[in-house]
Design a protein around this motif. Structure first.
Motif, PDB file in Angstrom:
ATOM      1  N   PRO A   1      39.704  10.938  34.566  1.00 28.22           N
ATOM      2  CA  PRO A   1      39.223  12.322  34.705  1.00 28.22           C
ATOM      3  C   PRO A   1      39.931  13.075  35.828  1.00 28.22           C
ATOM      4  CG  PRO A   1      37.381  10.797  34.548  1.00 28.22           C
ATOM      5  CD  PRO A   1      38.608   9.967  34.712  1.00 28.22           C
ATOM      6  N   ASP A   2      40.117  12.418  36.973  1.00 30.78           N
ATOM      7  CA  ASP A   2      40.776  13.096  38.098  1.00 30.78           C
ATOM      8  C   ASP A   2      42.216  13.463  37.749  1.00 30.78           C
ATOM      9  OD1 ASP A   2      38.449  12.666  39.385  1.00 30.78           O
ATOM     10  OD2 ASP A   2      39.200  11.120  40.765  1.00 30.78           O
TER      11      ASP A   2
ATOM     12  N   LEU B   1      43.506  13.927  34.778  1.00 34.22           N
ATOM     13  CA  LEU B   1      43.543  15.002  33.779  1.00 34.22           C
ATOM     14  C   LEU B   1      43.333  16.357  34.444  1.00 34.22           C
ATOM     15  CD1 LEU B   1      41.594  13.362  30.794  1.00 34.22           C
ATOM     16  CD2 LEU B   1      43.963  14.172  30.753  1.00 34.22           C
ATOM     17  N   GLU B   2      42.409  16.387  35.401  1.00 37.14           N
ATOM     18  CA  GLU B   2      42.170  17.647  36.112  1.00 37.14           C
ATOM     19  C   GLU B   2      43.387  18.064  36.926  1.00 37.14           C
ATOM     20  OE1 GLU B   2      37.304  17.678  36.578  1.00 37.14           O
ATOM     21  OE2 GLU B   2      38.536  16.860  38.207  1.00 37.14           O
TER      22      GLU B   2
ATOM     23  N   GLU C   1      45.954  19.424  34.563  1.00 36.53           N
ATOM     24  CA  GLU C   1      45.571  20.761  34.112  1.00 36.53           C
ATOM     25  C   GLU C   1      45.877  21.808  35.192  1.00 36.53           C
ATOM     26  OE1 GLU C   1      41.600  22.624  32.127  1.00 36.53           O
ATOM     27  OE2 GLU C   1      41.345  21.612  34.036  1.00 36.53           O
TER      28      GLU C   1
ATOM     29  N   ASN D   1      48.084  21.677  37.529  1.00 32.16           N
ATOM     30  CA  ASN D   1      49.517  21.875  37.734  1.00 32.16           C
ATOM     31  C   ASN D   1      50.185  22.602  36.582  1.00 32.16           C
ATOM     32  OD1 ASN D   1      49.829  20.880  40.361  1.00 32.16           O
ATOM     33  ND2 ASN D   1      49.713  18.776  39.615  1.00 32.16           N
TER      34      ASN D   1
ATOM     35  N   ALA E   1      49.295  26.165  37.067  1.00 29.48           N
ATOM     36  CA  ALA E   1      50.058  26.742  38.175  1.00 29.48           C
ATOM     37  C   ALA E   1      51.509  26.999  37.779  1.00 29.48           C
ATOM     38  CB  ALA E   1      50.008  25.817  39.390  1.00 29.48           C
ATOM     39  N   ASN E   2      52.031  26.172  36.865  1.00 27.51           N
ATOM     40  CA  ASN E   2      53.414  26.367  36.396  1.00 27.51           C
ATOM     41  C   ASN E   2      53.530  27.512  35.387  1.00 27.51           C
ATOM     42  OD1 ASN E   2      54.068  24.130  37.904  1.00 27.51           O
ATOM     43  ND2 ASN E   2      54.125  22.728  36.169  1.00 27.51           N
TER      44      ASN E   2
ATOM     45  N   VAL F   1      46.389  25.386  29.151  1.00 32.99           N
ATOM     46  CA  VAL F   1      45.870  24.075  28.774  1.00 32.99           C
ATOM     47  C   VAL F   1      44.662  24.243  27.865  1.00 32.99           C
ATOM     48  CG1 VAL F   1      44.958  21.882  29.609  1.00 32.99           C
ATOM     49  CG2 VAL F   1      46.694  23.097  30.944  1.00 32.99           C
TER      50      VAL F   1
ATOM     51  N   TRP G   1      41.695  22.013  25.305  1.00 31.14           N
ATOM     52  CA  TRP G   1      41.088  20.703  25.089  1.00 31.14           C
ATOM     53  C   TRP G   1      40.522  20.648  23.676  1.00 31.14           C
ATOM     54  CZ3 TRP G   1      40.478  17.176  29.402  1.00 31.14           C
ATOM     55  CH2 TRP G   1      40.936  17.691  30.619  1.00 31.14           C
TER      56      TRP G   1
ATOM     57  N   ILE H   1      53.317  14.126  33.541  1.00 28.67           N
ATOM     58  CA  ILE H   1      53.250  13.749  34.955  1.00 28.67           C
ATOM     59  C   ILE H   1      52.165  14.573  35.634  1.00 28.67           C
ATOM     60  CG2 ILE H   1      54.554  13.505  37.092  1.00 28.67           C
ATOM     61  CD1 ILE H   1      57.122  13.569  35.328  1.00 28.67           C
TER      62      ILE H   1
ATOM     63  N   GLU I   1      51.175  14.817  38.792  1.00 27.49           N
ATOM     64  CA  GLU I   1      51.439  15.469  40.086  1.00 27.49           C
ATOM     65  C   GLU I   1      52.264  16.750  39.969  1.00 27.49           C
ATOM     66  OE1 GLU I   1      53.912  13.765  43.125  1.00 27.49           O
ATOM     67  OE2 GLU I   1      55.181  12.708  41.705  1.00 27.49           O
ATOM     68  N   THR I   2      52.916  16.951  38.810  1.00 29.39           N
ATOM     69  CA  THR I   2      53.738  18.152  38.683  1.00 29.39           C
ATOM     70  C   THR I   2      53.387  19.002  37.456  1.00 29.39           C
ATOM     71  OG1 THR I   2      55.354  16.875  37.448  1.00 29.39           O
ATOM     72  CG2 THR I   2      55.756  17.124  39.795  1.00 29.39           C
TER      73      THR I   2
ATOM     74  N   THR J   1      54.191  18.182  34.322  1.00 24.45           N
ATOM     75  CA  THR J   1      55.398  18.140  33.500  1.00 24.45           C
ATOM     76  C   THR J   1      55.177  17.299  32.243  1.00 24.45           C
ATOM     77  OG1 THR J   1      56.688  18.224  35.545  1.00 24.45           O
ATOM     78  CG2 THR J   1      57.866  17.561  33.548  1.00 24.45           C
TER      79      THR J   1
ATOM     80  N   MET K   1      35.441  26.262  27.356  1.00 27.27           N
ATOM     81  CA  MET K   1      35.683  25.082  28.204  1.00 27.27           C
ATOM     82  C   MET K   1      34.631  23.999  27.957  1.00 27.27           C
ATOM     83  SD  MET K   1      38.398  24.997  30.201  1.00 27.27           S
ATOM     84  CE  MET K   1      39.137  25.170  28.584  1.00 27.27           C
TER      85      MET K   1
ATOM     86  N   ALA L   1      34.446  21.894  25.514  1.00 27.85           N
ATOM     87  CA  ALA L   1      35.071  20.636  25.116  1.00 27.85           C
ATOM     88  C   ALA L   1      35.620  19.909  26.337  1.00 27.85           C
ATOM     89  CB  ALA L   1      36.195  20.915  24.113  1.00 27.85           C
ATOM     90  N   ARG L   2      36.258  20.670  27.214  1.00 27.08           N
ATOM     91  CA  ARG L   2      36.845  20.085  28.417  1.00 27.08           C
ATOM     92  C   ARG L   2      35.780  19.349  29.234  1.00 27.08           C
ATOM     93  NH1 ARG L   2      36.833  21.212  33.784  1.00 27.08           N
ATOM     94  NH2 ARG L   2      38.809  20.942  34.904  1.00 27.08           N
TER      95      ARG L   2
ATOM     96  N   ILE M   1      34.307  16.272  27.509  1.00 26.62           N
ATOM     97  CA  ILE M   1      35.203  15.106  27.519  1.00 26.62           C
ATOM     98  C   ILE M   1      35.231  14.466  28.910  1.00 26.62           C
ATOM     99  CG2 ILE M   1      37.631  14.390  27.337  1.00 26.62           C
ATOM    100  CD1 ILE M   1      37.963  16.569  25.146  1.00 26.62           C
ATOM    101  N   LEU M   2      35.415  15.285  29.938  1.00 22.22           N
ATOM    102  CA  LEU M   2      35.535  14.736  31.293  1.00 22.22           C
ATOM    103  C   LEU M   2      34.243  14.062  31.736  1.00 22.22           C
ATOM    104  CD1 LEU M   2      37.612  17.549  33.053  1.00 22.22           C
ATOM    105  CD2 LEU M   2      38.369  15.236  32.438  1.00 22.22           C
TER     106      LEU M   2
ATOM    107  N   ILE N   1      33.819  10.703  29.989  1.00 20.01           N
ATOM    108  CA  ILE N   1      34.674   9.633  30.536  1.00 20.01           C
ATOM    109  C   ILE N   1      34.110   9.158  31.875  1.00 20.01           C
ATOM    110  CG2 ILE N   1      37.001   8.976  31.251  1.00 20.01           C
ATOM    111  CD1 ILE N   1      38.095  11.292  29.612  1.00 20.01           C
ATOM    112  N   ARG N   2      33.651  10.099  32.703  1.00 21.16           N
ATOM    113  CA  ARG N   2      33.113   9.705  34.017  1.00 21.16           C
ATOM    114  C   ARG N   2      31.902   8.805  33.843  1.00 21.16           C
ATOM    115  NH1 ARG N   2      35.145  14.926  36.227  1.00 21.16           N
ATOM    116  NH2 ARG N   2      36.778  14.195  37.642  1.00 21.16           N
TER     117      ARG N   2
ATOM    118  N   ALA O   1      58.403  16.478  44.122  1.00 15.43           N
ATOM    119  CA  ALA O   1      57.501  17.144  43.183  1.00 15.43           C
ATOM    120  C   ALA O   1      57.830  18.630  43.065  1.00 15.43           C
ATOM    121  CB  ALA O   1      56.050  16.939  43.605  1.00 15.43           C
TER     122      ALA O   1
ATOM    123  N   LEU P   1      61.032  19.138  40.990  1.00 15.37           N
ATOM    124  CA  LEU P   1      60.871  19.000  39.546  1.00 15.37           C
ATOM    125  C   LEU P   1      60.196  20.232  38.949  1.00 15.37           C
ATOM    126  CD1 LEU P   1      61.149  17.242  37.003  1.00 15.37           C
ATOM    127  CD2 LEU P   1      58.931  16.274  37.511  1.00 15.37           C
ATOM    128  N   ARG P   2      59.091  20.633  39.550  1.00 13.07           N
ATOM    129  CA  ARG P   2      58.366  21.749  38.938  1.00 13.07           C
ATOM    130  C   ARG P   2      58.947  23.102  39.315  1.00 13.07           C
ATOM    131  NH1 ARG P   2      52.526  21.591  41.694  1.00 13.07           N
ATOM    132  NH2 ARG P   2      52.245  23.258  40.198  1.00 13.07           N
TER     133      ARG P   2
END
Ligand code: SF4
Lengths: 484, 278
Positions: A68-69, A71-72, A75, A77, A80-81, A85, A87, A211, A213-214, A216, B1, B3-4, B7-8, B11-12, B210, B213-214
């Motif tokens: 979960p963490d 995935l968040e 989302e 990142n 922010a790019n 996103v 679901w 990824i 952390e980014t 990507t 949101m 569904a989001r 789902i989260l 899982i938790r 990081a 890359l982004r």
């Protein structure tokens, strides 16, 4: 018209029989699976294989423990790019989301890079129903789209077809002059598909890993269709199962190399395309809209039911290529988007319409070859056994299986019962066998399924236990002799 | 949101079950210290360049190693001329319509290439270097779609696997390494690294991996020419991407660094905040 070698909606037993009696399929399977398995083995032997497998495993366990963490984080990142996103809980949700994105962007033509997730939810059909043209652009996927078939292998979708069959399909559908030269067939497809790429409004691909952390999204391809789909159309949509994460860039490159070596025996695929959002200010090309759709569709159920280990799968296809059952029957006989050992494990949980899905855990000899080949060390045989147990417990199994399983478990609980049963079995089967000259040629009831195709050897006249005890006694007496 | 969150949350809840058989309760991340280097390479620049070339050749690519940037210009022009003649000789049937694009080279902007003056040399030899400002409309794409040669630089190249990393950005179109029949990559020694892992470690150590890359929308690691094994595991080349990949490696006399001055300035400007926070 559907040309599928096997009708996926038929009962499991019929599917398998059809596969076994299809000579062309057997030729195609023989030509490809052995080669793929060999290439994988060589590529893995060239490096520190055990460490790589252990590390990818550790990384995936960490991903699932922190899903979960992560995935968040992903989302956050992607957003922010400059990406969007979405679901989706079920396949229909994903279909609806994709149709919405396409409608809003006024999309007429969609080009797709190979993606098992979109196969899983029958995305093409949904987009076509909404009036759009959908073109599969992976060479293998393009061939089976022309033929009206589903893929039969996670990595090599048209593995079930010989070059002769593929040439026939091109001649019939595209008016190609007869040829058996793969390079010629390939250049015909290149010409046609290039035009499609240049005129498409939306590209859709799966995601080998994203990824966190980014933000990507990464796709691994050899042909370049993934790059085309993510570069040329105005809109680019990535569809991914919620488990396909790598926490860091270094983790992603580790998984990437494990995937390449394990799936096709390459050190690196030709392309690893990494997209972090839409094109930026000043960019010459690239999509102006970027969407990521995260799909559950039974994956969380898998975790809940205790089959979370299967979510470590990186879809390399190695377990298919080494599986003696897959190598005989091919992918379509499984009747599911996902075939082979991993397909048998995940198909019952993933929300798919598969005829006789509960029979799939039996499509295995439990020989363990899949576990040995898996780059993530997934214990597929254990899960197949547990699934069989579930099937029996759910009373979904035929009456005979249930009675047999119950009898078996009672018998195993007491040594006396076990030994008595063994003696009775031995006595009975040997009488039976002696009546038909050595081996048992027929058995009653459902057991006939075995003896229809092969003989069943009688149980040993004396059990292993009895022989062992006798051997020990002999040893002791020899030992005593020696001391004298 | 809905569904989001559903789902989260689900899982938790599942992950908090003490009896859950998988994943294990203790699942530490991989650390930089323990993560392995999958494919190894080492040695001085010349050796790395040779290794890069060998790896690429095994994958049906080609390469040459040159002593200086000056030689690159000449080598490139000669190559282009040879290839054009080769293709002309091999052609069966009538010449396909190329809309005047057959003496063109699709390229990154000249100032983004690792050698100067390429455009002028090409013009002298009746070639034309084309570096579009924009390739997002059908008309713009029509202007380059029949070009058979593409030239780019690289962000980094990795000797162990014969791979090169290309990145999108102003003046660095994604098309030049994708659409043409042949891709020619210009690789100065200062961009050559032994392995992917070594490059990642260097970038991480300078604290910007990081962000790097982004900071750009599209990265591609390219290892050899486009290929497929979909037809019975038979190798076919040039399925969608370039059928030929040619690397020109050359000694640029610069110290080994994977970050150029210009790139560093751009990065600091773009991520000024995170820099000052450090
Ligand atoms: S289960 Fe393992 S071997 Fe099979 S496809 Fe997944 S990762 Fe590959």
């Amino acid at each position: 018209m559907t040309l599928s070698t096997i009708d996926l909606t038929l009962p499991y037993k019929t599917r398998v029989q059809d596969a076994l009696s299809n000579k062309h399929l057997r030729v195609a399977l023989e030509r490809s699976t052995g080669r793929m398995a060999g290439q994988r083995a060589a590529a893995m032997a060239a490096i520190d294989e055990q460490t790589l497998r252990d590390q990818v495993r550790q990384m995936k366990e960490h991903v699932l423990r922190n899903l979960p963490d992560l995935l968040e984080q992903l989302e956050r990142n992607v957003t922010a790019n400059g990406g969007h996103v979405h679901w989706a809980k079920e396949g229909v949700d994903l279909q609806r989301i994709l149709v919405d994105i396409a409608r809003k962007a006024n999309v007429q033509k969609v080009v797709k890079a190979k993606s098992m997730v979109t196969e899983e939810v029958h995305l093409n059909q949904a987009l076509q129903n909404a009036g759009m043209t959908v073109v599969e652009t992976d060479l293998g996927e393009y061939i089976i789209q022309l033929a009206g078939e589903p893929p039969s292998h996670i990595v090599a979708p048209v593995l079930h077809r010989r070059v002769e069959d593929i040439s026939d399909i091109f001649q019939r559908e595209l008016d190609m002059p007869p040829t058996l030269d793969p390079q010629v067939i390939c250049s015909v497809a290149r010409g046609i598909l290039r035009k499609e790429f240049l005129s498409a409004d939306m590209g859709v691909s799966g995601c080998n890993f994203a990824i966190a952390e980014t933000g990507t999204c990464c796709i691994v391809t050899n042909e370049g269709n993934g790059r085309m789909s993510s570069t040329l159309p105005r809109v680019y949509v990535v569809v991914m199962g919620i488990e396909k994460l790598a926490p860091t860039i270094e983790d992603a490159f580790l998984q990437y190399q494990a995937l390449c070596r394990s799936s096709t025996g390459q050190q690196c695929s030709v392309y690893l395309s990494m997209t972090s959002g839409p094109r930026q200010l000043g960019d010459t090309d690239g999509p102006e809209e970027f969407h990521l759709v995260l799909l559950d569709n039974g994956r969380v159920d898998m975790l809940a039911k205790g089959y979370g280990e299967a979510l470590c799968c990186i879809r390399c296809g190695a377990c298919l290529n080494v599986c003696p059952v897959y190598r005989e029957i091919g992918g379509h006989a499984y009747g599911s988007t996902y075939s082979g050992p991993i397909g048998a494990v995940i198909s019952p949980s993933i929300h798919l319409e598969v005829t006789d899905v509960n029979k799939l855990p039996y499509a295995s000899t439990l020989c363990g070859a899949c576990r040995e080949a898996c780059p993530v060390k997934i214990d597929l045989p254990r899960m197949l056994l547990e699934l069989r147990r579930d099937v029996v417990e759910e009373h979904d199994a035929p009456l005979f299986d249930r009675a047999a399983m119950q009898g078996f478990s009672q018998m195993m609980q007491s040594r006396f019962r076990y030994e008595t049963a063994g003696k009775l079995g031995s006595l009975g089967s040997n009488i039976f066998a002696s009546m038909s000259g050595g081996n048992i040629k027929f058995m009653p009831g459902p057991l006939a399924a075995w003896t229809n195709s092969r003989d069943f050897p009688p149980l040993a006249k004396r059990s292993f236990r009895e022989l062992w005890h006798e051997r020990q006694r002999q040893r002791q007496s020899i030992g005593k002799e020696m001391k004298k | 949101m809905a569904a989001r969150d559903e789902i989260l949350t689900r899982i938790r809840t599942i992950l908090s079950r003490p009896d859950l058989p998988f994943p294990p309760a203790e699942a530490p991340p991989l650390t930089a210290g323990e993560r392995m280097t999958v494919t190894h390479a080492e040695g001085a620049r010349q050796q790395l360049a040779k290794r890069f070339g060998e790896e690429l050749t095994q994958l049906y690519g080609s390469f040459e190693i040159l002593a200086s940037a000056v030689e690159v210009r000449l080598a490139l022009v000669n190559r282009l001329t040879d290839w054009a003649a080769e293709e002309e000789a091999a052609r069966k049937g009538p010449k396909p319509e190329t809309y005047g694009q057959d003496r063109m080279v699709l390229s990154w902007a000249p100032d983004k290439l690792p050698i100067a003056g390429l455009s002028e040399v090409l013009t002298d030899m009746q070639w034309k270097l084309v570096a579009p400002q924009q390739l997002t409309t059908p008309e713009a794409l029509d202007g380059v779609r029949f070009i058979r040669f593409g030239v780019t630089g690289v962000e980094a190249a990795f000797a162990a696997t014969g791979s090169m990393l290309v990145v999108s950005g102003a003046g660095q179109n994604r098309a030049a390494s994708l659409l043409p029949f042949r891709h020619i990559a210009l690789i100065p020694f200062s961009r050559l690294c032994p392995t992917i892992e070594a490059w990642l470690a260097t970038q991480r150590a300078t604290g910007n991996l990081a962000d790097l890359l982004r900071g750009r929308a599209g990265w591609n690691l390219i290892t050899g020419p486009s290929k497929s094994a979909d037809i019975e595991m038979n190798l076919t080349l040039g399925v969608h991407g370039p059928k030929f990949v040619h690397a020109i490696l050359f000694d640029d006399g610069k110290p080994e660094t994977t970050e150029t001055e210009e790139y560093r300035n751009w990065r600091i400007e773009k991520f000024e905040q995170s820099e000052t926070e450090e």
